[in-house]
Design a protein around this motif. Structure first.
Motif, PDB file in Angstrom:
ATOM      1  N   MET A  85      -7.546  -2.418  -4.147  1.00 55.11           N
ATOM      2  CA  MET A  85      -6.518  -3.431  -3.851  1.00 55.11           C
ATOM      3  C   MET A  85      -5.311  -3.602  -4.674  1.00 55.11           C
ATOM      4  O   MET A  85      -4.379  -3.888  -4.165  1.00 55.11           O
ATOM      5  CB  MET A  85      -7.422  -5.007  -4.055  1.00 55.11           C
ATOM      6  N   VAL A  86      -5.526  -3.179  -5.670  1.00 54.62           N
ATOM      7  CA  VAL A  86      -4.090  -3.070  -6.619  1.00 54.62           C
ATOM      8  C   VAL A  86      -3.542  -1.747  -6.599  1.00 54.62           C
ATOM      9  O   VAL A  86      -4.337  -0.691  -6.728  1.00 54.62           O
ATOM     10  CB  VAL A  86      -4.457  -3.578  -8.038  1.00 54.62           C
ATOM     11  N   ALA A  87      -2.432  -1.683  -5.900  1.00 48.35           N
ATOM     12  CA  ALA A  87      -1.776  -0.542  -5.642  1.00 48.35           C
ATOM     13  C   ALA A  87      -0.270  -0.667  -5.509  1.00 48.35           C
ATOM     14  O   ALA A  87       0.239  -1.904  -5.384  1.00 48.35           O
ATOM     15  CB  ALA A  87      -2.312   0.143  -4.328  1.00 48.35           C
ATOM     16  N   PHE A  88       0.512   0.392  -5.638  1.00 45.35           N
ATOM     17  CA  PHE A  88       1.857   0.568  -5.254  1.00 45.35           C
ATOM     18  C   PHE A  88       2.045   0.763  -3.777  1.00 45.35           C
ATOM     19  O   PHE A  88       1.078   1.194  -3.262  1.00 45.35           O
ATOM     20  CB  PHE A  88       2.644   1.820  -6.189  1.00 45.35           C
ATOM     21  N   SER A  89       3.212   0.167  -3.256  1.00 49.87           N
ATOM     22  CA  SER A  89       3.383   0.589  -1.888  1.00 49.87           C
ATOM     23  C   SER A  89       3.612   2.167  -1.915  1.00 49.87           C
ATOM     24  O   SER A  89       3.874   2.802  -2.636  1.00 49.87           O
ATOM     25  CB  SER A  89       4.735  -0.248  -1.389  1.00 49.87           C
ATOM     26  N   PRO A  90       3.413   2.570  -0.632  1.00 48.71           N
ATOM     27  CA  PRO A  90       3.621   4.157  -0.416  1.00 48.71           C
ATOM     28  C   PRO A  90       4.855   4.855  -1.010  1.00 48.71           C
ATOM     29  O   PRO A  90       4.865   5.580  -1.722  1.00 48.71           O
ATOM     30  CB  PRO A  90       3.617   4.425   1.122  1.00 48.71           C
ATOM     31  N   LYS A  91       5.975   4.145  -0.510  1.00 54.60           N
ATOM     32  CA  LYS A  91       7.480   4.323  -1.420  1.00 54.60           C
ATOM     33  C   LYS A  91       7.591   4.615  -2.588  1.00 54.60           C
ATOM     34  O   LYS A  91       7.962   5.398  -3.601  1.00 54.60           O
ATOM     35  CB  LYS A  91       8.501   3.430  -0.672  1.00 54.60           C
ATOM     36  N   ILE A  92       6.899   3.352  -3.239  1.00 51.34           N
ATOM     37  CA  ILE A  92       7.071   3.369  -4.742  1.00 51.34           C
ATOM     38  C   ILE A  92       5.869   4.350  -5.309  1.00 51.34           C
ATOM     39  O   ILE A  92       6.341   4.812  -6.597  1.00 51.34           O
ATOM     40  CB  ILE A  92       6.857   1.935  -5.297  1.00 51.34           C
ATOM     41  N   ARG A  98      -0.608  -7.834  -0.007  1.00 52.13           N
ATOM     42  CA  ARG A  98      -0.776  -7.429   1.265  1.00 52.13           C
ATOM     43  C   ARG A  98      -2.110  -6.798   1.498  1.00 52.13           C
ATOM     44  O   ARG A  98      -2.842  -7.175   2.578  1.00 52.13           O
ATOM     45  CB  ARG A  98       0.398  -6.232   1.512  1.00 52.13           C
ATOM     46  N   ASN A  99      -2.646  -5.964   0.489  1.00 46.52           N
ATOM     47  CA  ASN A  99      -4.003  -5.504   0.720  1.00 46.52           C
ATOM     48  C   ASN A  99      -5.027  -6.735   0.676  1.00 46.52           C
ATOM     49  O   ASN A  99      -5.960  -6.671   1.469  1.00 46.52           O
ATOM     50  CB  ASN A  99      -4.228  -4.814  -0.638  1.00 46.52           C
ATOM     51  N   LEU A 100      -4.819  -7.678  -0.141  1.00 43.12           N
ATOM     52  CA  LEU A 100      -5.808  -8.702  -0.235  1.00 43.12           C
ATOM     53  C   LEU A 100      -5.753  -9.528   0.902  1.00 43.12           C
ATOM     54  O   LEU A 100      -6.676 -10.107   1.392  1.00 43.12           O
ATOM     55  CB  LEU A 100      -5.524  -9.566  -1.465  1.00 43.12           C
ATOM     56  N   LEU A 101      -4.609  -9.876   1.534  1.00 40.57           N
ATOM     57  CA  LEU A 101      -4.532 -10.533   2.759  1.00 40.57           C
ATOM     58  C   LEU A 101      -5.209  -9.843   3.631  1.00 40.57           C
ATOM     59  O   LEU A 101      -5.838 -10.487   4.701  1.00 40.57           O
ATOM     60  CB  LEU A 101      -3.023 -10.647   3.213  1.00 40.57           C
ATOM     61  N   ASP A 130     -16.567  -8.652  -2.979  1.00 38.13           N
ATOM     62  CA  ASP A 130     -16.155  -8.249  -1.995  1.00 38.13           C
ATOM     63  C   ASP A 130     -14.978  -7.245  -2.120  1.00 38.13           C
ATOM     64  O   ASP A 130     -14.733  -5.850  -1.590  1.00 38.13           O
ATOM     65  CB  ASP A 130     -15.305  -9.384  -1.194  1.00 38.13           C
ATOM     66  N   VAL A 131     -14.371  -7.503  -3.193  1.00 37.46           N
ATOM     67  CA  VAL A 131     -13.242  -6.420  -4.053  1.00 37.46           C
ATOM     68  C   VAL A 131     -14.036  -4.940  -4.337  1.00 37.46           C
ATOM     69  O   VAL A 131     -13.452  -3.879  -4.060  1.00 37.46           O
ATOM     70  CB  VAL A 131     -12.306  -6.949  -4.931  1.00 37.46           C
TER      71      VAL A 131
END
Length: 409
Positions: A309-316, A289-292, A301-302
């Motif tokens: 860019m590499v991350a957990f979703s807020p819930k997780i 999702r973040n990369l999109l 660019d990263v």
């Protein structure tokens, strides 16, 4: 497999500090990985603490097995995201090369002891290990890893806004762009570290007897995984359920722990496997999702994005934090672990005090470096390097040699 545009590419690469001919059979990142695996620092991880001191049992994780688990998770995620697997693996395998004996207890003691002499952190020490302390090549000190791998080691946890003295000096001589994020590959190694140690610390905690499976029922993700594992066990017919197999026993107990019945052993493994799968799957989903959203066309660019860019979703991410809080409260601060932590800190502090004030007691090579140091901070840094290089077992033996008259020096 087609490599994503935001991956690190071997051409162009920012190369190595000391120029070398390229390998005709391996990419630069494969060479980096191989150099890490063959390094003395990597071998010593076999006898360095993860949570339990090495002599407490052969079944518990060490820094070496932890690093291998991190590399496996990181490489699997790298493949899914179509980035370079080899540099991801190299960074994952090297990320703990700077750890002291006795895990974070040893690091805390050495950091406190070095407070007046430039500080100490295992992340910076890993970079020292691969750039200075490895002595394997005729042409240079260190492993002469590529810029991209060194950058990943320095910044896998994010931009370094306030580098300590040594890292600041190194960056001035060989800039690693400390103010930016690292590559997707390095960020994957960092999140794989979280996933691996939460999974295997839960595993080792139950194995040790300091945690019980029932302690896990209210922990986010973990409790759900345990419930699913128990449900699966209940619905397997006894004849086809290997946990009830005739004559099967559980794991042999580690020293100071309890025997694990066969069914509980399998439930533990099934639970941990499910926890790791949930965490890794979420990282991949959120990272895509973040990369999109960013739509990066290069690794740079990263690096220059305004967030990782590499991350957990807020819930997780919240659930992962809850797992960490549970482990701190119930395992890392368990009174039995506290006792070992206290003793470990005492050993490291006393070694630093003795060798720092009397560098002539250092063994050959280290003693010459310390006595040739131009000032006290440099001398103390040699002592810190020596201590950080020790395994748990060697640190205990060295402490006895320096404090016990009955032990030959």
């Amino acid at each position: 497999m087609t490599t994503a545009p935001y991956a690190i590419h071997a051409r162009p690469t920012r190369g190595r500090l000391h120029q070398e001919a390229e390998s005709p059979t391996r990419s630069p990142w494969q060479r980096d990985r191989d150099r890490v695996i063959h390094s003395s620092g990597f071998r010593r991880l076999q006898y360095k603490t993860q949570v339990f001191i090495n002599h407490e049992g052969d079944f518990f994780r060490t820094r070496l097995t932890h690093s291998l688990e991190v590399a496996q998770i990181a490489r699997s995620m790298a493949r899914n995201l179509a980035v370079d697997e080899d540099i991801t693996e190299a960074i994952a395998l090297a990320h703990d090369l700077g750890h002291t004996p006795f895990g974070h207890a040893g690091e805390d003691a050495l950091s406190l002891a070095m407070e007046s002499w430039g500080g100490f952190s295992h992340n910076t020490q890993a970079l020292r290990q691969v750039t200075i302390l490895e002595r394997r090549y005729l042409q240079f000190d260190g492993l002469n890893l590529t810029w991209e791998t060194l950058e990943g080691l320095a910044k896998h946890n994010g931009p370094v806004d306030n580098p300590d003295g040594w890292l600041r000096d190194y960056d001035a001589a060989h800039p690693l762009d400390l103010h930016t994020f690292a590559s997707v590959e390095a960020q994957l190694a960092a999140l794989a570290d979280d996933i691996a140690y939460h999974g295997h610390d839960l595993d080792d905690g139950v194995k040790s007897g300091l945690l019980a499976l029932d302690d896990l029922t209210s922990v986010p993700i973990v409790g759900t995984a345990l419930k699913e594992a128990r449900s699966l066990a209940r619905h397997l017919p006894p004849r086809s359920n290997p946990a009830y197999g005739a004559g099967e026993t559980g794991e042999p107990p580690a020293e100071g722990s309890v025997a694990i019945p066969a069914l509980e052993q399998r439930l533990r493994h099934e639970t941990v496997r499910r926890v790791i799968n949930v965490l890794a799957t979420d990282v991949l989903t959120q990272t895509k999702r973040n990369l999109l959203k960013l739509d990066p066309h290069s690794a740079d660019d990263v690096r220059h994005a305004d967030r990782p860019m590499v991350a957990f979703s807020p819930k997780i991410a919240d659930a992962n934090a809850a797992i960490r809080e549970f482990l701190f409260a119930k395992l890392y601060r368990h009174w039995k672990v506290n006792r070992m932590t206290h003793k470990a800190k005492h050993v490291v502090a006393e070694l630093f005090s003795t060798l720092g004030s009397s560098p002539g007691l250092l063994p050959d090579g280290w003693r010459d470096q310390a006595l040739a140091a131009t000032d006290e901070p440099a001398r103390r840094r040699v002592v810190a390097d020596y201590l950080a290089s020790m395994t748990d077992r060697f640190a205990m033996e060295e402490h006895r040699r320096l404090t016990d008259l009955s032990v030959p020096g």
